[in-house]
Design an enzyme around this catalytic site. Structure first.
Site, PDB file in Angstrom:
ATOM      1  CG  ASN A 194      -2.001  -1.059   1.129  1.00  0.00           C
ATOM      2  OD1 ASN A 194      -2.288  -1.581   0.053  1.00  0.00           O
ATOM      3  ND2 ASN A 194      -2.589  -1.413   2.260  1.00  0.00           N
TER       4      ASN A 194
ATOM      5  CG  ASP B 235      -1.976   0.739  -9.991  1.00  0.00           C
ATOM      6  OD1 ASP B 235      -2.390   0.499  -8.841  1.00  0.00           O
ATOM      7  OD2 ASP B 235      -2.678   0.577 -11.000  1.00  0.00           O
TER       8      ASP B 235
ATOM      9  CD  GLU C 254     -10.042  -7.214  -4.604  1.00  0.00           C
ATOM     10  OE1 GLU C 254     -11.030  -7.083  -5.354  1.00  0.00           O
ATOM     11  OE2 GLU C 254      -9.845  -8.233  -3.907  1.00  0.00           O
TER      12      GLU C 254
ATOM     13  CG  ASP D 289      -4.386  -1.737  -6.860  1.00  0.00           C
ATOM     14  OD1 ASP D 289      -3.554  -0.844  -7.087  1.00  0.00           O
ATOM     15  OD2 ASP D 289      -4.709  -2.582  -7.705  1.00  0.00           O
ATOM     16  CG  HIS D 290      -9.862  -2.055  -7.002  1.00  0.00           C
ATOM     17  ND1 HIS D 290      -9.146  -2.280  -8.150  1.00  0.00           N
ATOM     18  CD2 HIS D 290     -10.297  -3.282  -6.582  1.00  0.00           C
ATOM     19  CE1 HIS D 290      -9.137  -3.573  -8.423  1.00  0.00           C
ATOM     20  NE2 HIS D 290      -9.824  -4.200  -7.487  1.00  0.00           N
TER      21      HIS D 290
ATOM     22  CG  ASP E 182      -6.109   1.783  -9.805  1.00  0.00           C
ATOM     23  OD1 ASP E 182      -4.998   2.339  -9.791  1.00  0.00           O
ATOM     24  OD2 ASP E 182      -6.252   0.550  -9.886  1.00  0.00           O
TER      25      ASP E 182
END
Length: 416
Positions: free
Chosen positions: A86, A133, A151, A154-155, A158
């Site tokens: 992260n 990323d 997860e 990350d999203h 984004d």
């Protein structure tokens, strides 16, 4: 452990929900924690339980992914094993945002010419973000620190990066001279990202197309470099056969990409979900997520077209960022809904910012629209950060992990 208990801890106590995982908090840290944390935990015990059971599923690969894999594997091998996945993601996002803000500073109406180094910085910032990323998941597996939090994080990054990337591209090609096209390109980008997770919410699987994020990012990097090489004369030149300005070529590519991507997304959505009777993964209507993004875009269009002072035309960057933060938050809530197999609720504080602009126009701009836009921008950003910090801290506490540090032994391990 549900994650509810630690929100009642006193300042100075060991605080497992601290974003960086430090054990002791100063008075200033405690104040900041209360400021950027929701008064009540955003996730219920049932949601946290279902989050533990979540497994990441993806399908497909894009055109450039096999070619980039070698570079990504080499890059992750250079990263020290003590660096948390992260942390890699947030560093990349921070660089991406800072380099785009440089362009916003020099080109507030997306019609100005920025210094050449600013375009180079933006291209480098996007390449760095793309690289970091791509390796955060590899770092998670390499250090055995994969988790549902990774997860989600990350999203979430984004979703915010998408806003800045599309805005930076519009500035690079000076699309502010064509406000309708700029509006379309920016909202098409956020809409497509939302749809990608909408179909994931329906099918349970994140699908990658032959032309996906990596290809788009490389294309945008090229746009920034062309801004360095050609400058304004290049974007103002005419394309011979089409007889349109060169700056509209990226916009036309956006139209084609939107049609192509949305066709694939809606084919999955309308085919039916994995839930009961073809419902979503949470057992809700497959069309229910449209209410959220539909509301954002409808408000954005109405405020744009009804403004008596040409609010969007004069302040496109502030406008896009305001609604971009709103879109990022509802996208994050959609990702959370998917990972926790829960329903998305329409009532949300994210809509307060756009509602302020709408009401101000309804009452004939009782307050200067520019001032209200700034208020909406600050509120929407604060609302997004507050939600993200609260969700990440609650999940980290529940899973007994840190957001930005790797524990010696990881109790929960999923695909990142």
């Amino acid at each position: 452990m549900s994650g509810h208990r630690s929100t009642r801890k006193r300042c100075g106590d060991s605080h497992p929900e601290s974003p960086v995982g430090f054990g002791h908090m100063s008075t200033t840290g405690c104040i900041l924690n209360k400021l950027f944390q929701l008064p009540t935990p955003p996730l219920s015990r049932h949601q946290l339980k279902r989050l533990e059971e979540h497994r990441y599923q993806s399908a497909g690969r894009s055109l450039l992914e096999p070619l980039m894999q070698g570079y990504w594997e080499w890059l992750v091998g250079r990263v020290p094993s003590w660096i948390a996945p992260n942390l890699i993601t947030i560093i990349g996002l921070s660089i991406n945002i800072c380099t785009t803000i440089l362009l916003v500073f020099y080109c507030p109406t997306a019609t100005e010419q920025a210094p050449l180094w600013a375009y180079i910085a933006c291209a480098c910032g996007l390449f760095i973000y793309q690289s970091l990323d791509a390796i955060d998941g590899k770092q998670a597996r390499r250090t055995n620190s994969s988790s549902p939090l990774g997860e989600l994080f990350d999203h979430g990054c984004d979703s915010l990066s998408t806003v800045f990337v599309v805005l930076g591209t519009c500035i690079a090609v000076q699309l502010g001279t064509n406000p309708d096209w700029m509006f379309f390109c920016c909202f098409a980008g956020t809409f497509m990202f939302y749809c990608a997770h909408w179909q994931t919410y329906v099918s349970g699987t994140l699908r990658f197309g032959i032309i996906d994020v990596t290809e788009v990012q490389i294309f945008i990097i090229i746009m920034h470099l062309l801004a360095v090489i050609g400058g304004p004369p290049f974007w103002q030149s005419m394309i011979p056969v089409l007889n349109i300005q060169m700056k509209l070529f990226p916009a036309l590519c956006t139209v084609a990409g939107t049609i192509f991507s949305c066709t694939n997304y809606f084919r999955v959505i309308f085919t039916g979900g994995v839930g009961k009777n073809g419902s979503t993964i949470a057992g809700t209507s497959v069309l229910s997520p449209f209410l959220h993004i539909g509301s954002v875009i409808t408000l954005a269009v109405m405020i744009y077209k009804k403004s008596a002072v040409q609010l969007f035309e004069k302040h496109p960057c502030l406008y896009i960022l305001t609604f971009g933060f709103v879109s990022a938050k509802i996208t994050n809530k959609l990702v959370v809904a998917h990972m926790t197999k829960s329903e998305m609720h329409l009532h949300d504080t994210a809509f307060i910012g756009p509602a302020l602009l709408f009401l101000d126009q309804y009452f004939n701009s009782f307050i200067d629209e520019y001032i209200v836009l700034w208020i909406a921008l600050v509120f929407s950003f604060f609302d997004l950060i507050r939600y993200c910090v609260s969700v990440c801290n609650q999940i980290a506490s529940h899973l007994h992990i840190h957001v930005f540090r790797i524990k010696t032994s990881t109790a929960h391990s999923n695909h990142h």
